[in-house]
Design an enzyme around this catalytic site. Structure first.
Site, PDB file in Angstrom:
ATOM      1  N   SER C 364      43.537  55.736   0.578  1.00  0.00           N
ATOM      2  CA  SER C 364      44.098  54.389   0.452  1.00  0.00           C
ATOM      3  C   SER C 364      45.311  54.321  -0.465  1.00  0.00           C
ATOM      4  O   SER C 364      45.608  53.296  -1.025  1.00  0.00           O
ATOM      5  CB  SER C 364      43.041  53.402  -0.055  1.00  0.00           C
ATOM      6  OG  SER C 364      41.991  53.346   0.863  1.00  0.00           O
ATOM      7  N   ILE C 365      45.982  55.466  -0.686  1.00  0.00           N
ATOM      8  CA  ILE C 365      47.231  55.414  -1.446  1.00  0.00           C
ATOM      9  C   ILE C 365      48.304  54.866  -0.513  1.00  0.00           C
ATOM     10  O   ILE C 365      49.142  54.075  -0.886  1.00  0.00           O
ATOM     11  CB  ILE C 365      47.626  56.811  -1.970  1.00  0.00           C
ATOM     12  CG1 ILE C 365      46.515  57.373  -2.835  1.00  0.00           C
ATOM     13  CG2 ILE C 365      48.919  56.751  -2.778  1.00  0.00           C
ATOM     14  CD1 ILE C 365      46.708  58.822  -3.235  1.00  0.00           C
ATOM     15  N   TYR C 366      48.228  55.288   0.736  1.00  0.00           N
ATOM     16  CA  TYR C 366      49.179  54.833   1.729  1.00  0.00           C
ATOM     17  C   TYR C 366      48.392  54.036   2.767  1.00  0.00           C
ATOM     18  O   TYR C 366      48.013  54.538   3.803  1.00  0.00           O
ATOM     19  CB  TYR C 366      49.859  56.052   2.364  1.00  0.00           C
ATOM     20  CG  TYR C 366      51.046  55.735   3.215  1.00  0.00           C
ATOM     21  CD1 TYR C 366      52.319  55.739   2.671  1.00  0.00           C
ATOM     22  CD2 TYR C 366      50.906  55.413   4.561  1.00  0.00           C
ATOM     23  CE1 TYR C 366      53.426  55.447   3.447  1.00  0.00           C
ATOM     24  CE2 TYR C 366      52.007  55.121   5.344  1.00  0.00           C
ATOM     25  CZ  TYR C 366      53.257  55.140   4.775  1.00  0.00           C
ATOM     26  OH  TYR C 366      54.362  54.847   5.557  1.00  0.00           O
ATOM     27  N   GLY C 367      48.080  52.791   2.452  1.00  0.00           N
ATOM     28  CA  GLY C 367      47.320  51.952   3.375  1.00  0.00           C
ATOM     29  C   GLY C 367      45.857  52.331   3.407  1.00  0.00           C
ATOM     30  O   GLY C 367      45.412  53.209   2.677  1.00  0.00           O
TER      31      GLY C 367
END
Lengths: 258, 140, 442
Positions: C364-367
């Protein structure tokens, strides 16, 4: 058939030797301080000391797991058995000769512990694990020689500071000032938890090491310490892997005895 | 609407002295350095840079609560209040001098002021490090 | 005469030998009929949610739209048998041609296997989907005598929003495969199956999950044009050792490290095996005592590395009973292996590279997202062809219930519909038995 023993890392320089040392699970890392478990729990801020562990799924009961031979072979860690939540601790390591740097943390954790998820970013290193196992690991990592009170930060967010100049007391910059310098005791004291929520009482993590000592202990290559280029084995290793990855990506079947 | 830059540009490239500290300075040291620089003649302006410190926590579960950073505070320079929002790491001192002699004299005074107040050391260079005339960015 | 001199023993998920001294080609997707059947069933098997269609028709809600005034109230699930018979009649070409229509979950779902004849009369794998969707639409219209002005509702309930959309958005017909337009490139169809689907297909058996993922991925390698000429052997070795537990290496490595092992100790075991089997040798000892290893057979070393990659994931994420550690484990396992030997890691560095990017996308760093949603058809994962996704599947099989995007949440229908098909549930046994059968003929 003789059992293979790991050799970990090439090189003859001090950082190279120190890297092998932290990676080798047979080496017991020196314990330099004793921060109580309750204080470690406070600094992490996931639960209050004494509070029950929250769970994310029902406990794992032997024989009730899905029918999978690997589940029978691989023993779950304690927190997994109990269905603990997965929580984290994150360390920031200063480039100014901190005892260890983020990337070697990953090597160290995965050589010494099981059942963890870890990730490295430029200046910080996160460990995610089942809560009760994480607490044990976190205490060891705060107590042992890979932690320096001044140059290692416990920071869940706003971790910036690893590449900043140190302050006048030799502490790594922290925009949220989770820890302060105790002038009288000459110790570093945590006043906020890892996400900067104020602690109800101060937690001392002890005296920082001297720069001379740290230069002997660090795993970091630096132009003003030990330059990586001066360790021929390490540089040659890097070039070798680069070359073999490239040749393997081209025609692996033609790479023989390289 | 046009807004003027906070500091009036000199229009010509006056010399600047860069004081780059070896350590990030405490608010107390910053105050001392500035007060030691204050009486030196020919200083046109002093700009400081460093690491930003927010007033409140800007992320995480504690978002919005006061940061209470000991080095983010109001200091007194020449009797006036200056709000520090950084942990200062460098000073850029613009000198309104006309010749080499005046420059050398001012630089030596600056060096002496820093020597007396920055025990962790610094490096001093003379040059031009910032803008001295308006550019497109000033018209916004 | 076999093309390659490699000979392997195949072992099942419990470490029991299935076949001895099998030529490598016996497990080739080009020769092994069981693998061909798995690929074929993947394209030919289609699930229909009768309950979904019934609800859609009753509410007028379909393909993301709500159409008032044209609701159709019919008892579709109750009449499942009639619909099944009608669909079979329409889909079947000749008697006993392999067509199969069966009801699942008290008539809520229908599973249709389309006959080969329909597939070979076309060139695209969507035939299975389109034939079934149309047959179901017609069967409902006929069976319930739906009038002309309401018939379009049946189409909407079955096919979803298509053809207004490129994909079959909101359709009540599902295939294991995505539509071709969603594939990253030519030959990616079998790589576009999310790890959670495989987890559901094998009922969370990690060894079988690795095998099935490996079969899908390595078949993909053939289809992408990767596994041809000199490169074919690399892929066959990957499939044999990592996917099909050749020489029992995967099982024994996990067994040795299962109770107390770490990623580091798996590295130790794998290198030990490679030395003992003569795959790698010491080329040079440096002044520090560090030994540089070399090999005469890099593709075989790669297969050993690939076994270790899955074993490391099984040990580390298995001990955590949490899938999230898979990208990190893949990355650092390979990194430790490279530092240990001076030889390149799995897929010559590509698996490690994928590990870096995947850490980003699965945390969840990129979405949003989770490792269960990953497949080989993703911009991050596609570069390591064949050997990476099996590791992801292994981790998801071993998860104890920590994932938001769990197999139950994303692949319930897949499990319900395909869960008892032997080709998908125990591919190791099926492929192994076939390899044994054809060993002599190669």
């Amino acid at each position: 058939m003789t059992a293979y023993k790991r050799q970990f890392y090439p090189g003859n320089s001090t950082p190279a030797k120190n890297r092998r040392r932290v990676m080798d699970p047979k080496v017991k890392l020196k314990k330099l301080r004793d921060v109580s478990m309750d204080d470690v729990v406070r600094i992490m801020g996931h639960r209050n000391p004494g509070e029950d562990y929250k769970s994310i799924h029902p406990p794992i009961e032997e024989g009730k797991e899905p029918d999978c031979p690997i589940r029978k072979l691989v023993e779950p860690i304690e927190g997994a058995k109990k269905g603990d939540r997965i929580r984290y601790i994150q360390f920031t390591d200063s480039v100014y000769f901190a005892p260890i740097s983020p990337y070697q943390r990953a090597w160290m954790y995965l050589s010494r512990y099981r059942g963890l998820d870890t990730g490295t970013l430029s200046g910080r290193q996160i460990i995610e694990m089942r809560e009760r196992d994480l607490e044990k690991l976190a205490k060891e990592m705060i107590d042992n020689e890979t932690f320096d009170p001044a140059l290692t930060g416990i920071r869940g967010a706003t971790v910036h500071g690893h590449a900043c100049r140190l302050d006048e007391n030799g502490l790594m910059f922290d925009a949220w000032q989770r820890y302060v310098w105790d002038k009288d005791k000459k110790e570093v004291v945590y006043v906020k938890d890892q996400v900067a929520i104020p602690l109800d009482r101060k937690i001392s993590v002890g005296k920082p090491a001297s720069m001379a000592d740290l230069k002997k202990r660090t795993t970091i290559f630096r132009a003003d310490g030990v330059d990586m280029r001066d360790d021929k084995e390490v540089t040659a290793y890097g070039l070798r892997i680069h070359k073999l990855r490239t040749l393997g990506g081209y025609q692996p079947f033609n790479v023989k005895d390289v | 609407m046009l807004s003027e830059p906070t500091v009036e540009y000199a229009g010509i490239p006056l010399p600047e002295v860069e004081i780059f500290s070896n350590a990030l300075l405490s608010a107390e040291t910053t105050e001392k350095v500035l007060n030691a620089l204050d009486p030196i003649e020919h200083i046109r302006q002093i700009n400081m840079t460093g690491e930003s410190i927010s007033k409140n926590l800007n992320s995480g579960p504690g978002k919005g609560i006061p940061n209470n950073h000991s080095e983010r505070k109001v200091i007194k320079v020449g009797g006036k209040d200056v709000e520090l929002r950084f942990q200062v790491g460098a000073f850029y001192i613009e000198l309104n001098v006309e010749n080499q002699e005046m420059l050398d004299e001012a630089v030596e005074k600056i060096r002496a002021a820093c020597d007396a107040n920055m025990p962790r050391g610094f490096s001093l260079t003379v040059g031009r490090y910032s803008k001295y005339r308006k550019t497109l960015r000033d018209y916004k | 005469m076999p093309k390659y001199k490699d000979v392997i023993d195949l072992y099942d998920d419990n470490g029991k030998r299935i076949a001895k001294d099998i030529p490598l080609e016996a497990i080739s997707p080009l020769r092994n009929n069981a693998i061909k059947k798995i690929a074929s069933l993947t394209t030919r098997t289609v699930a229909v949610s009768l309950a979904g269609i019934e609800k859609s028709l009753k509410t007028g809600s379909m393909g993301g739209a709500l159409i008032k005034g044209k609701e159709i109230d019919i008892k579709l699930v109750e009449n499942g048998k009639k619909i099944a018979a009608a669909v079979k009649d329409k889909v079947q070409v000749t008697p006993e041609d392999g067509t199969s229509v069966s009801l699942k979950a008290d008539g809520k779902s229908l599973v249709v296997i389309v006959p080969e004849a329909r597939m070979s009369a076309g060139v695209e794998y969507t035939t299975g989907f389109t034939a079934v969707a149309s047959a179901v639409t017609e069967a409902i219209i006929d069976e319930f005598k739906v009038p002309m002005y309401k018939a379009n509702m049946v189409k909407g309930a079955v096919w979803g929003r298509y053809p207004q959309t490129v994909g079959f958005d909101g359709a009540n017909v599902k295939s294991i495969l995505e539509i071709p337009q969603n594939n990253e490139g030519a030959g990616y169809a079998l790589r576009n199956i999310m790890a959670n689907h495989v987890v559901a297909l094998v009922n969370k058996n990690a060894m079988q999950g690795v095998a099935l993922s490996s079969i899908f991925e390595q078949c993909g390698a053939f289809e992408m044009g990767d596994a041809i000429g000199n490169f074919e052997r690399t892929h066959l070795l990957g499939l044999a050792y990592q996917g099909l537990n050749a020489n029992n290496m995967l099982y024994t490595t996990v067994k040795k490290n299962g109770k107390t092992g770490t990623v580091g100790s798996v590295v130790e075991t794998i290198i030990g095996a490679a030395i003992d089997d003569g795959v790698i040798y010491v080329k040079e000892t440096l002044p520090s005592g560090y030994k540089i290893y070399s090999t005469k057979d890099l593709p075989l070393w790669n297969a050993y590395a690939a076994v270790g990659q899955v074993a490391a994931v099984m040990v580390n994420t298995g001990a955590a009973r949490a899938a999230q550690g898979v990208p990190g484990t893949v990355l650092y396992y390979n990194d430790l292996l490279e530092h240990e030997t001076g030889l390149p890691g799995t897929d010559y560095g590509r698996s490690a590279g994928v590990g870096v990017g995947m850490s980003f996308f699965s945390h969840s760093i990129y979405g949003g997202g989770g490792p269960g949603l990953f497949h080989g058809n993703h911009v991050v994962t596609k570069h390591s062809k064949g050997v990476l996704i099996p590791a992801v599947t292994a981790a998801n099989c071993l998860d104890g219930g920590t994932q938001t995007f769990s197999p139950e949440a994303t692949s319930g229908l897949i499990k319900e519909v395909f869960g008892d098909m032997v080709e998908f549930r125990t591919p190791m046994q099926v492929v192994g038995a076939e390899a044994k059968k054809i060993a002599k003929k190669i």
